[in-house]
Design an enzyme around this catalytic site. Structure first.
Site, PDB file in Angstrom:
ATOM      1  N   ASP A  52       1.045  -1.143   0.200  1.00  0.00           N
ATOM      2  CA  ASP A  52      -0.017   0.053   0.046  1.00  0.00           C
ATOM      3  C   ASP A  52       0.798   1.152  -0.084  1.00  0.00           C
ATOM      4  O   ASP A  52       1.695   1.463   1.013  1.00  0.00           O
ATOM      5  CB  ASP A  52      -0.888  -0.033   1.320  1.00  0.00           C
ATOM      6  CG  ASP A  52      -2.117   0.883   1.210  1.00  0.00           C
ATOM      7  OD1 ASP A  52      -1.924   1.894   0.493  1.00  0.00           O
ATOM      8  OD2 ASP A  52      -3.051   0.356   1.849  1.00  0.00           O
ATOM      9  N   THR A  93      -6.652   3.711  -2.067  1.00  0.00           N
ATOM     10  CA  THR A  93      -6.600   2.401  -1.823  1.00  0.00           C
ATOM     11  C   THR A  93      -7.417   1.338  -2.457  1.00  0.00           C
ATOM     12  O   THR A  93      -7.237   0.236  -2.999  1.00  0.00           O
ATOM     13  CB  THR A  93      -6.377   2.260  -0.073  1.00  0.00           C
ATOM     14  OG1 THR A  93      -5.367   3.119   0.180  1.00  0.00           O
ATOM     15  CG2 THR A  93      -6.142   0.875   0.284  1.00  0.00           C
ATOM     16  N   LYS A 172      -5.918  -3.018   6.690  1.00  0.00           N
ATOM     17  CA  LYS A 172      -7.158  -2.185   6.480  1.00  0.00           C
ATOM     18  C   LYS A 172      -8.322  -3.235   5.801  1.00  0.00           C
ATOM     19  O   LYS A 172      -8.031  -4.053   5.202  1.00  0.00           O
ATOM     20  CB  LYS A 172      -6.928  -1.365   5.144  1.00  0.00           C
ATOM     21  CG  LYS A 172      -6.025  -0.290   5.608  1.00  0.00           C
ATOM     22  CD  LYS A 172      -5.778   0.599   4.306  1.00  0.00           C
ATOM     23  CE  LYS A 172      -4.733   1.681   4.641  1.00  0.00           C
ATOM     24  NZ  LYS A 172      -4.561   2.491   3.302  1.00  0.00           N
ATOM     25  N   ASP A 317       1.449   2.752   3.571  1.00  0.00           N
ATOM     26  CA  ASP A 317       0.747   3.818   3.308  1.00  0.00           C
ATOM     27  C   ASP A 317       0.073   4.998   4.834  1.00  0.00           C
ATOM     28  O   ASP A 317       0.334   6.033   4.548  1.00  0.00           O
ATOM     29  CB  ASP A 317      -0.667   3.374   2.643  1.00  0.00           C
ATOM     30  CG  ASP A 317      -1.682   4.443   2.534  1.00  0.00           C
ATOM     31  OD1 ASP A 317      -1.737   5.132   1.498  1.00  0.00           O
ATOM     32  OD2 ASP A 317      -2.353   4.571   3.329  1.00  0.00           O
ATOM     33  N   HIS A 365      -1.138   2.253  -5.313  1.00  0.00           N
ATOM     34  CA  HIS A 365      -0.963   3.554  -5.761  1.00  0.00           C
ATOM     35  C   HIS A 365       0.371   4.086  -5.231  1.00  0.00           C
ATOM     36  O   HIS A 365       1.158   3.281  -4.504  1.00  0.00           O
ATOM     37  CB  HIS A 365      -1.985   4.343  -5.307  1.00  0.00           C
ATOM     38  CG  HIS A 365      -2.038   4.621  -3.611  1.00  0.00           C
ATOM     39  ND1 HIS A 365      -1.405   5.170  -2.891  1.00  0.00           N
ATOM     40  CD2 HIS A 365      -3.276   3.721  -2.940  1.00  0.00           C
ATOM     41  CE1 HIS A 365      -1.671   4.856  -1.404  1.00  0.00           C
ATOM     42  NE2 HIS A 365      -2.845   4.011  -1.680  1.00  0.00           N
ATOM     43  N   HIS A 506      -2.725  11.024  -2.066  1.00  0.00           N
ATOM     44  CA  HIS A 506      -2.578  10.703  -3.498  1.00  0.00           C
ATOM     45  C   HIS A 506      -3.743  10.835  -3.923  1.00  0.00           C
ATOM     46  O   HIS A 506      -4.702  11.187  -3.407  1.00  0.00           O
ATOM     47  CB  HIS A 506      -1.921   9.320  -3.585  1.00  0.00           C
ATOM     48  CG  HIS A 506      -2.786   8.351  -2.451  1.00  0.00           C
ATOM     49  ND1 HIS A 506      -4.066   7.772  -2.593  1.00  0.00           N
ATOM     50  CD2 HIS A 506      -2.313   8.014  -1.217  1.00  0.00           C
ATOM     51  CE1 HIS A 506      -4.117   7.075  -1.384  1.00  0.00           C
ATOM     52  NE2 HIS A 506      -3.056   7.376  -0.541  1.00  0.00           N
TER      53      HIS A 506
END
Length: 565
Positions: A52, A93, A172, A317, A365, A506
């Site tokens: 991530d 995400t 997540k 992330d 990403h 992002h």
């Protein structure tokens, strides 16, 4: 006499029939045996690892600091694609994870962001939110129900009447449920309130005993008050920014410099600690143990058919948003992830044998530099206050079209998009297209806004035939996108929530957000470095080809034939 002849004829026919049946069964057994031999040439386990917020340039910037058996092993023994970019603008995400496993685009699979405004309920909804699916071991209600297409895991299970096992996991929930798929065996994620791995009733009714046993080890608690410090000597970090910078963010009560004490700003273990633990590289260590436990206990790769395991490591992330891609924290995180990959590959080799594994690594990403970093280094950039932008645009609409009765024109600003109150606009007998265009033109007057796209024009396909235009169109879903989508200038962020006024983010079509690594390794893959343009949408159809199954039904990617044996 006739009866005797009849019985004799029947006996002869029956004998012939039996001989035919015997021959048919023998031939069919031979065919089945041949089929099983062919099946054995397929991988026993297909693995997708998603990092991530892991930019493609991390593999090159930090290459000299990696070990030989992590990223370097993948780059050396696998097919390493250096020019992979997401083909859409909304690089978030939930979108990236959905794209990887569907081979599709947000316009088709329907996951346009981590959250979007739903006029049916008059509020923001999370991409993985599902009130109809109570949590298992958690109060979170999550599922992939908003996903409109099948995934590579779904197609694998469909190919053999659900005999393959498919499992997704992450820190997540929005990562775990989407990479697992709509028909997955299970999906697991980390509950930051309880400090345990959990799931959803969408997949399972109760946690398997091995997950409960794993939770009983209280692995996160063992990291309480542990320091996250540099894993290498400080001299190795001279390729990154200074460690003490005002524009970086950090946890409440923590420092912006190494070492970071993981304690949740408390002397006791609290949900704030579990959240900080999830943000730290230590959560990747726990998730690796959980992934290996899943392989052992679910006997992945041991059955008749190929199994599927998807693991998303969220820590890069969660901390990356605070410290940015040029920070020492981002560098240290990448080095630690390299060690995680090494341990994972070794664990797979010990349990199944890497020759029996089809391994894919990518990212959902990239990330932009912190805007203040860009400005400090004389690049363009800036941070737009989203709350002020929303109020300013509301005032402009009222001045131009008049006040709405007890309501506002703008319902929400999220994902760089304005959601308008279409019902109130209709009742006021205003032209929606005119209101959209006016709002976009007013937004262009704000420094940092480069362009805008309206829902009306996007729905009609009235978009410039440029790279940016095509990426915006690929990310547009008629039912879920807003009325006016803003395109920011490079290195510019719109702070749409309180936690976005520091650090970075992002969600743009620019290279720093779209460019990610793709590496595939397995006995069906030709090792080498491939510089042809490709996209993570190509992963699912390529895996489908190697697994000899139907690609996901919304797949638009190409098969990466240049890397197939």
């Amino acid at each position: 006499m006739l009866l005797i002849c009849f019985l004799l004829s029947f006996s002869i026919l029956n004998s012939s029939s039996n001989n035919f049946a015997t021959a048919y069964v023998a031939q069919n057994k031979s065919h089945i045996q041949q089929k099983r031999t062919q099946e054995s040439n397929k991988p026993k386990l297909a693995v997708i690892v998603v990092l991530d917020q892991f930019r493609a340039d991390y593999l090159l910037r930090f290459k000299d600091l990696f070990g030989e058996r992590g990223f370097k092993r993948l780059m050396r023994q696998g097919a390493y694609f250096t020019n992979a970019n997401y083909a859409y603008s909304n690089t978030y995400t939930a979108v990236g994870h959905s794209t990887i496993v569907t081979g599709s685009l947000p316009s088709i699979h329907g996951i346009i962001a981590n959250k979007w405004y739903d006029p049916n309920v008059n509020k923001l909804i999370g991409a993985a939110d599902d009130p109809k699916s109570p949590g298992v071991g958690t109060t979170q209600t999550s599922s992939p129900s908003h996903l409109l297409t099948t995934t590579i895991g779904d197609q694998l299970r469909l190919s053999n009447n659900y005999q393959s096992k498919t499992i997704g996991m992450s820190i997540k929930d929005r990562a775990a449920v989407f990479i697992a798929g709509k028909k997955a065996s299970a999906a697991y994620w980390f509950d930051t309130k309880a400090g345990k791995m959990c799931s959803s009733s969408y997949f399972i009714k109760e946690l398997p005993s091995w997950v409960s046993n794993f939770n009983e080890q209280h692995i996160p608690d063992g990291y309480f008050q542990k320091s996250w410090d540099r894993v290498l000597p400080i001299e190795a970090y001279d390729i990154s920014d200074k460690d003490d910078l005002d524009y970086e963010d950090t946890w409440e009560g923590n420092t912006k410099t190494f070492p970071h004490v993981i304690d949740g700003n408390s002397k006791e273990i609290t949900p704030k600690f579990y959240k900080q633990f999830a943000d730290s590289p230590f959560s990747s260590e726990m998730l690796l143990k959980f992934a290996l436990a899943a392989i052992d206990n679910e006997k992945l790769g041991k059955g008749k058919y190929t199994d599927f395991l998807a693991v998303s490591f969220s820590a890069p992330d969660l901390s990356g948003h605070m410290f940015g891609p040029y920070s020492q924290e981002a560098q240290d995180m990448a080095i630690r992830v390299d060690s995680i990959i090494e341990q994972f590959l070794d664990g797979l080799d010990q349990r199944i044998g890497l020759d029996n594994v089809l391994f894919t690594l990518t990212a959902d990403h990239g990330v932009a530099p912190i805007p203040e970093y860009s400005v400090t280094h004389n690049f363009a950039g800036g941070r737009i206050n989203g709350f002020e932008l929303k109020d300013k645009m509301e005032q402009a609409l009222v001045k131009r079209f008049g006040q709405l009765e007890k309501e506002k024109y703008i319902l929400s600003l999220v994902n760089h998009q304005f959601y308008l109150n279409e019902e109130a606009i209709k009742q006021k007998q205003l032209n929606l297209q005119e209101v959209e265009n006016f709002l976009g033109q007013e937004a262009l007057k704000v420094k940092g806004i480069a362009n805008y796209f309206t829902h009306t024009k996007l729905m009609a396909g009235n978009v410039p035939n440029t790279d940016i235009g095509r990426r915006v169109m690929a990310g547009f879903n008629v039912e879920r996108n807003g009325n006016v989508l803003l395109l920011v200038e490079p290195f510019v962020l719109i702070a749409e929530a309180d936690d976005e006024f520091h650090g970075t983010a992002h969600g743009t079509p620019y290279h720093y957000d779209t460019h990610v690594p793709i590496i595939m390794m397995g006995k069906q893959v030709k090792s080498g470095t491939y510089r042809e343009a490709c996209t993570p949408s190509d992963i699912a159809p390529t895996l489908a080809t190697l697994l000899e199954i139907e690609p996901p039904n919304g797949s638009v990617g190409r098969v990466l034939v240049e890397a197939l044996k």
